[in-house]
Motif scaffolding. Structure first.
Motif, PDB file in Angstrom:
ATOM      1  N   VAL A   1       0.839  -1.209   0.000  1.00 12.45           N
ATOM      2  CA  VAL A   1       0.000   0.000   0.000  1.00 12.45           C
ATOM      3  C   VAL A   1       0.871   1.255   0.000  1.00 12.45           C
ATOM      4  CG1 VAL A   1      -1.703   1.342   1.292  1.00 12.45           C
ATOM      5  CG2 VAL A   1      -1.939  -1.148   1.122  1.00 12.45           C
ATOM      6  N   TYR A   2       1.914   1.246   0.841  1.00 12.43           N
ATOM      7  CA  TYR A   2       2.790   2.432   0.935  1.00 12.43           C
ATOM      8  C   TYR A   2       3.476   2.701  -0.395  1.00 12.43           C
ATOM      9  CZ  TYR A   2       6.778   5.365   2.096  1.00 12.43           C
ATOM     10  OH  TYR A   2       7.708   6.372   2.101  1.00 12.43           O
ATOM     11  N   LEU A   3       4.083   1.660  -0.999  1.00  4.50           N
ATOM     12  CA  LEU A   3       4.814   1.846  -2.249  1.00  4.50           C
ATOM     13  C   LEU A   3       3.880   2.251  -3.382  1.00  4.50           C
ATOM     14  CD1 LEU A   3       7.420  -1.066  -2.276  1.00  4.50           C
ATOM     15  CD2 LEU A   3       7.848   1.368  -1.994  1.00  4.50           C
ATOM     16  N   PHE A   4       2.682   1.671  -3.404  1.00  3.91           N
ATOM     17  CA  PHE A   4       1.715   2.012  -4.445  1.00  3.91           C
ATOM     18  C   PHE A   4       1.450   3.516  -4.463  1.00  3.91           C
ATOM     19  CE2 PHE A   4      -2.451   2.632  -6.300  1.00  3.91           C
ATOM     20  CZ  PHE A   4      -2.516   1.710  -7.332  1.00  3.91           C
ATOM     21  N   HIS A   5       1.194   4.084  -3.298  1.00  2.00           N
ATOM     22  CA  HIS A   5       0.884   5.516  -3.229  1.00  2.00           C
ATOM     23  C   HIS A   5       2.130   6.374  -3.344  1.00  2.00           C
ATOM     24  CE1 HIS A   5      -3.430   5.292  -2.473  1.00  2.00           C
ATOM     25  NE2 HIS A   5      -3.168   4.184  -1.832  1.00  2.00           N
ATOM     26  N   TRP A   6       3.278   5.871  -2.904  1.00  2.00           N
ATOM     27  CA  TRP A   6       4.532   6.615  -3.065  1.00  2.00           C
ATOM     28  C   TRP A   6       4.863   6.767  -4.541  1.00  2.00           C
ATOM     29  CZ3 TRP A   6       9.465   5.464  -5.018  1.00  2.00           C
ATOM     30  CH2 TRP A   6      10.462   6.394  -4.693  1.00  2.00           C
ATOM     31  N   ILE A   7       4.734   5.667  -5.298  1.00  2.96           N
ATOM     32  CA  ILE A   7       4.996   5.730  -6.741  1.00  2.96           C
ATOM     33  C   ILE A   7       3.955   6.596  -7.429  1.00  2.96           C
ATOM     34  CG2 ILE A   7       5.119   4.357  -8.862  1.00  2.96           C
ATOM     35  CD1 ILE A   7       6.163   2.018  -7.160  1.00  2.96           C
ATOM     36  N   LYS A   8       2.717   6.500  -6.975  1.00  2.00           N
ATOM     37  CA  LYS A   8       1.646   7.311  -7.571  1.00  2.00           C
ATOM     38  C   LYS A   8       1.915   8.797  -7.385  1.00  2.00           C
ATOM     39  CE  LYS A   8      -3.389   7.518  -7.829  1.00  2.00           C
ATOM     40  NZ  LYS A   8      -4.657   6.933  -7.373  1.00  2.00           N
ATOM     41  N   ASN A   9       2.369   9.171  -6.200  1.00  2.00           N
ATOM     42  CA  ASN A   9       2.690  10.584  -5.941  1.00  2.00           C
ATOM     43  C   ASN A   9       3.895  11.040  -6.756  1.00  2.00           C
ATOM     44  OD1 ASN A   9       0.583  10.897  -4.102  1.00  2.00           O
ATOM     45  ND2 ASN A   9       1.843  10.245  -2.360  1.00  2.00           N
ATOM     46  N   LYS A  10       4.898  10.172  -6.867  1.00  2.00           N
ATOM     47  CA  LYS A  10       6.103  10.530  -7.597  1.00  2.00           C
ATOM     48  C   LYS A  10       5.843  10.687  -9.097  1.00  2.00           C
ATOM     49  CE  LYS A  10       9.178  10.713  -4.279  1.00  2.00           C
ATOM     50  NZ  LYS A  10       9.905  11.973  -3.984  1.00  2.00           N
ATOM     51  N   THR A  11       4.888   9.931  -9.614  1.00  2.00           N
ATOM     52  CA  THR A  11       4.596   9.983 -11.060  1.00  2.00           C
ATOM     53  C   THR A  11       3.395  10.867 -11.379  1.00  2.00           C
ATOM     54  OG1 THR A  11       3.230   7.982 -10.883  1.00  2.00           O
ATOM     55  CG2 THR A  11       5.556   7.680 -11.458  1.00  2.00           C
ATOM     56  N   GLY A  12       2.883  11.563 -10.375  1.00  2.00           N
ATOM     57  CA  GLY A  12       1.743  12.440 -10.597  1.00  2.00           C
ATOM     58  C   GLY A  12       0.478  11.711 -10.997  1.00  2.00           C
ATOM     59  N   GLY A  13       0.315  10.497 -10.513  1.00  2.00           N
ATOM     60  CA  GLY A  13      -0.883   9.723 -10.822  1.00  2.00           C
ATOM     61  C   GLY A  13      -0.839   9.027 -12.169  1.00  2.00           C
ATOM     62  N   LYS A  14       0.281   9.125 -12.881  1.00  2.00           N
ATOM     63  CA  LYS A  14       0.409   8.469 -14.185  1.00  2.00           C
ATOM     64  C   LYS A  14       1.050   7.087 -14.022  1.00  2.00           C
ATOM     65  CE  LYS A  14       1.037  12.937 -16.523  1.00  2.00           C
ATOM     66  NZ  LYS A  14       1.933  13.748 -17.375  1.00  2.00           N
ATOM     67  N   HIS A  15       1.049   6.323 -15.110  1.00  2.00           N
ATOM     68  CA  HIS A  15       1.740   5.023 -15.168  1.00  2.00           C
ATOM     69  C   HIS A  15       1.209   4.047 -14.109  1.00  2.00           C
ATOM     70  CE1 HIS A  15       4.311   7.253 -17.817  1.00  2.00           C
ATOM     71  NE2 HIS A  15       4.893   7.937 -16.843  1.00  2.00           N
ATOM     72  N   LEU A  16      -0.053   3.688 -14.246  1.00  2.00           N
ATOM     73  CA  LEU A  16      -0.662   2.710 -13.344  1.00  2.00           C
ATOM     74  C   LEU A  16       0.122   1.404 -13.327  1.00  2.00           C
ATOM     75  CD1 LEU A  16      -2.945   1.608 -11.556  1.00  2.00           C
ATOM     76  CD2 LEU A  16      -4.263   1.174 -13.652  1.00  2.00           C
ATOM     77  N   TRP A  17       0.633   0.995 -14.503  1.00  2.00           N
ATOM     78  CA  TRP A  17       1.385  -0.255 -14.587  1.00  2.00           C
ATOM     79  C   TRP A  17       2.623  -0.230 -13.688  1.00  2.00           C
ATOM     80  CZ3 TRP A  17       6.493  -0.141 -15.991  1.00  2.00           C
ATOM     81  CH2 TRP A  17       6.945   1.033 -16.619  1.00  2.00           C
ATOM     82  N   LEU A  18       3.226   0.950 -13.533  1.00  2.00           N
ATOM     83  CA  LEU A  18       4.450   1.054 -12.737  1.00  2.00           C
ATOM     84  C   LEU A  18       4.159   0.880 -11.254  1.00  2.00           C
ATOM     85  CD1 LEU A  18       7.475   1.599 -12.602  1.00  2.00           C
ATOM     86  CD2 LEU A  18       6.964   4.055 -12.522  1.00  2.00           C
ATOM     87  N   ARG A  19       3.132   1.554 -10.749  1.00  2.00           N
ATOM     88  CA  ARG A  19       2.828   1.416  -9.322  1.00  2.00           C
ATOM     89  C   ARG A  19       2.213   0.061  -9.005  1.00  2.00           C
ATOM     90  NH1 ARG A  19      -0.377   5.629 -11.208  1.00  2.00           N
ATOM     91  NH2 ARG A  19      -2.644   5.383 -11.208  1.00  2.00           N
ATOM     92  N   ASN A  20       1.453  -0.495  -9.949  1.00  2.00           N
ATOM     93  CA  ASN A  20       0.873  -1.821  -9.737  1.00  2.00           C
ATOM     94  C   ASN A  20       1.966  -2.881  -9.631  1.00  2.00           C
ATOM     95  OD1 ASN A  20      -1.141  -3.993  -9.800  1.00  2.00           O
ATOM     96  ND2 ASN A  20      -0.444  -4.308 -11.889  1.00  2.00           N
ATOM     97  N   ASN A  21       2.875  -2.888 -10.599  1.00  2.00           N
ATOM     98  CA  ASN A  21       3.933  -3.897 -10.608  1.00  2.00           C
ATOM     99  C   ASN A  21       5.043  -3.584  -9.620  1.00  2.00           C
ATOM    100  OD1 ASN A  21       3.136  -5.817 -12.747  1.00  2.00           O
ATOM    101  ND2 ASN A  21       3.234  -4.036 -14.065  1.00  2.00           N
ATOM    102  N   GLY A  22       5.435  -2.297  -9.534  1.00  2.00           N
ATOM    103  CA  GLY A  22       6.536  -1.942  -8.637  1.00  2.00           C
ATOM    104  C   GLY A  22       6.236  -2.265  -7.190  1.00  2.00           C
ATOM    105  N   SER A  23       5.051  -1.887  -6.726  1.00  2.00           N
ATOM    106  CA  SER A  23       4.693  -2.149  -5.331  1.00  2.00           C
ATOM    107  C   SER A  23       4.561  -3.640  -5.064  1.00  2.00           C
ATOM    108  CB  SER A  23       3.378  -1.436  -4.988  1.00  2.00           C
ATOM    109  OG  SER A  23       2.313  -1.913  -5.791  1.00  2.00           O
ATOM    110  N   THR A  24       3.981  -4.376  -6.019  1.00  2.94           N
ATOM    111  CA  THR A  24       3.760  -5.809  -5.820  1.00  2.94           C
ATOM    112  C   THR A  24       5.057  -6.600  -5.880  1.00  2.94           C
ATOM    113  OG1 THR A  24       1.541  -5.615  -6.773  1.00  2.94           O
ATOM    114  CG2 THR A  24       2.489  -7.819  -6.651  1.00  2.94           C
TER     115      THR A  24
END
Length: 255
Positions: free
Chosen positions: A161-184
């Motif tokens: 959960v933390y990484l998902f939102h950290w990546i989301k904030n860093k990418t400005g809400g773009k690149h769903l694939w990155l936060r989905n795969n990166g956090s998992t």
């Protein structure tokens, strides 16, 4: 006119709560399956040797990411916290079942007791032989896995959960694939190391399981979760695209 504008606020709220209930239900069901059937059987899936309980586990991370994306970090952490309480409840019930006295052996149904012709090593490092209760074998094989699951759960799910939102904030809400795969990918590595280490560490120390076998299980466990994370990427895109308008959410709301 958007579909969500054609319905009342109460209907829209009911939709959101129903979808959350379904996602949380699948999450908790998959987690419970892992604890109940756990390591009672290992299967060969291509080059991977997997505990049967792992089969449903990647679904938990898909549900966590969907809730994170649609409902926000607070809702996702709430669901994870409920799951942690259920882990504790399962462990408590199993402990009580093992602690309370059994009925007279004569009154027990025949399937409740097994006759082992040779010594059988358990994940705890203990060996059993002769007349053994079926529940005891299940308890010995799952209680350690449930405890390991609780530890892995604390680390992996909250990290996800933390990484998902950290990546989301860093990418400005773009690149769903990155936060989905990166956090998992990161959280499931944490999960695999914790589960295998706690579940089979005692057996490796006792010599009833070799380190090579344990490492093989660790690699297989993580490889399966890694492949599952990659496979679910198009699934999460499809579900997000369908659920956002159905729930009356905009990109801004779900960020």
């Amino acid at each position: 006119m958007n579909n969500h504008l054609a319905i009342t606020d109460s209907q829209l709220q009911e939709r959101r709560e129903r979808v959350f209930l379904v996602l949380a239900g699948f999450f908790l069901c998959a987690m419970t399956l892992l604890n109940v059937i756990g390591i009672t059987r290992f299967i060969q899936l291509g080059p991977m040797q997997l505990a049967i309980g792992v089969l449903a586990y990647p679904l938990t991370f898909l549900c966590t990411d969907l809730i994170s994306e649609l409902y926000g970090k607070a809702r996702a952490n709430f669901m994870v916290s409920v799951g942690l309480l259920l882990n504790g409840f399962i462990l408590l019930v199993m402990w009580l079942g093992n602690t309370l006295p059994a009925v007279d052996p004569i009154a027990q149904p025949p399937w409740q007791t097994l006759q082992l012709a040779q010594e059988v090593g358990l994940p705890s490092g203990e060996t059993v032989v002769g007349s053994v209760e079926l529940f005891y074998l299940l308890y010995a094989n799952t209680s350690g896995a449930v405890f390991a699951s609780m530890l892995a759960y604390v680390f992996a799910q909250y990290v996800d959960v933390y990484l998902f939102h950290w990546i989301k904030n860093k990418t400005g809400g773009k690149h769903l694939w990155l936060r989905n795969n990166g956090s998992t990918i990161v959280s499931q590595l944490v999960d695999s190391i914790t589960v295998i280490g706690v579940t089979f560490g005692a057996a490796v120390m006792a010599g009833s399981m070799t380190l090579t076998v344990a490492l093989g299980l660790l690699i297989s466990n993580y490889l399966f979760k890694l492949v599952s994370a990659l496979v679910d990427t198009p699934i999460i895109y499809i579900l997000i695209a369908k659920l956002r308008p159905y729930l009356g959410l905009t990109d801004a709301r779900s960020q």
